[in-house]
Design an enzyme around this catalytic site. Structure first.
Site, short mmCIF file in Angstrom:
data_model
loop_
_atom_site.label_atom_id
_atom_site.label_comp_id
_atom_site.label_asym_id
_atom_site.label_seq_id
_atom_site.Cartn_x
_atom_site.Cartn_y
_atom_site.Cartn_z
N SER A 83 0.86 -1.20 0.00
CA SER A 83 0.00 0.00 0.00
C SER A 83 0.89 1.23 0.00
O SER A 83 2.02 1.18 0.49
CB SER A 83 -0.89 0.01 1.25
OG SER A 83 -1.47 1.28 1.46
N TYR A 109 -1.28 0.02 10.62
CA TYR A 109 -1.50 -0.46 9.26
C TYR A 109 -0.32 -0.08 8.37
O TYR A 109 0.23 -0.93 7.64
CB TYR A 109 -2.79 0.12 8.69
CG TYR A 109 -3.02 -0.20 7.23
CD1 TYR A 109 -3.39 -1.48 6.84
CD2 TYR A 109 -2.83 0.78 6.25
CE1 TYR A 109 -3.59 -1.79 5.50
CE2 TYR A 109 -3.02 0.48 4.91
CZ TYR A 109 -3.41 -0.80 4.54
OH TYR A 109 -3.59 -1.10 3.20
#
Length: 254
Positions: free
Chosen positions: A149, A162
């Site tokens: 990501s 995250y």
């Protein structure tokens, strides 16, 4: 749907295949002629996807597995080998995004993201890396693709853990490229930006969920199929070409 004919002889394993990017990758690889093992927790979703792939002329093997369970991953590897033989294309697309302020101290969320986003990927790599090395040694293309990501290097408040798991996955990919590249195994790390998947639906913080929805309203977002197309493109290149690190964003996202 664009297909990539050079993938027709491949045997692929895709985690997170019950939805989002994983499902889109599995469908595109199958449409391109690859035999695809579908790995995810939700058996009903996998069965439905496998039926759709088969109806469209593809080959798919649904394998229900929780990649946070080491024994379950080992059993899934054995099942793939029994049904499809050696894998030469592995896509780690399983992941979860659970943002909250670090001061909330959500051990449950932290552990789940680490277990799924990082340790789960490691378990899958451990299970199938010997296949990739053997495939490359036999003169075939061999690919490991990790879906990371932009959160690996772009800071978003309240997404610290995250982002840390994705930064670890990005660094792992770079290290494995150095380890596996001399053995002719390609490692590709893909960092999508804002993408329309189920990840946002897991957020239990109403304020953060609203912020994410506003980002989609303002910037638009990628479709899962856009990321799948990039996976198929990267793995269909000639064997001596490795698209090692790729960032893909909606055009309006800086």
């Amino acid at each position: 749907m664009t297909s990539y004919d050079s993938l027709a002889t491949r045997t692929a394993v895709v985690t997170g295949a019950s939805s989002g990017i994983g499902a889109a990758v599995a469908e595109l690889l199958a449409a391109s002629g690859a035999r695809v093992a579908l790995l995810a927790r939700r058996q009903d979703r996998l069965t439905e996807l496998a039926a759709r792939i088969t109806a469209n002329g593809g080959q798919a093997l649904p394998v229900a597995v929780d990649v946070t369970d080491a024994a379950a991953v080992a059993a899934a590897v054995r099942r793939v080998h029994q049904e499809h033989g050696r894998a030469d294309l592995v896509v780690n697309a399983a992941g979860v995004m659970l943002p909250n302020p670090i001061l909330d101290g959500r051990d449950d969320e932290w552990q789940h993201m680490i277990d799924l986003n990082l340790t789960g990927a490691l378990r899958v790599i451990r299970g199938f890396a010997p296949d990739l090395v053997a495939s490359a040694a036999a003169g075939h293309r061999a690919d490991l693709v990790n879906i990371s990501s932009i959160g690996a290097h772009v800071v978003f408040p309240d997404y610290a853990v995250y982002g840390a798991t994705k930064a670890a996955l990005t660094q792992l990919s770079a290290a494995l490229r150095a380890e596996f590249g001399p053995q002719d195994v390609r490692v590709t790390n893909i960092e999508p930006g804002l993408t329309n998947t189920e990840l946002g639906g897991h957020i239990d913080n109403p304020e953060l969920a609203g912020q994410l929805g506003q980002m989609f309203d303002n910037l638009g977002g990628l479709a899962a199929a856009d990321v799948a197309d990039l996976v198929a493109y990267a793995t269909s290149r000639p064997a001596h070409v490795n698209l090692g690190q790729v960032t893909v964003l909606p055009t309006r996202q800086a």
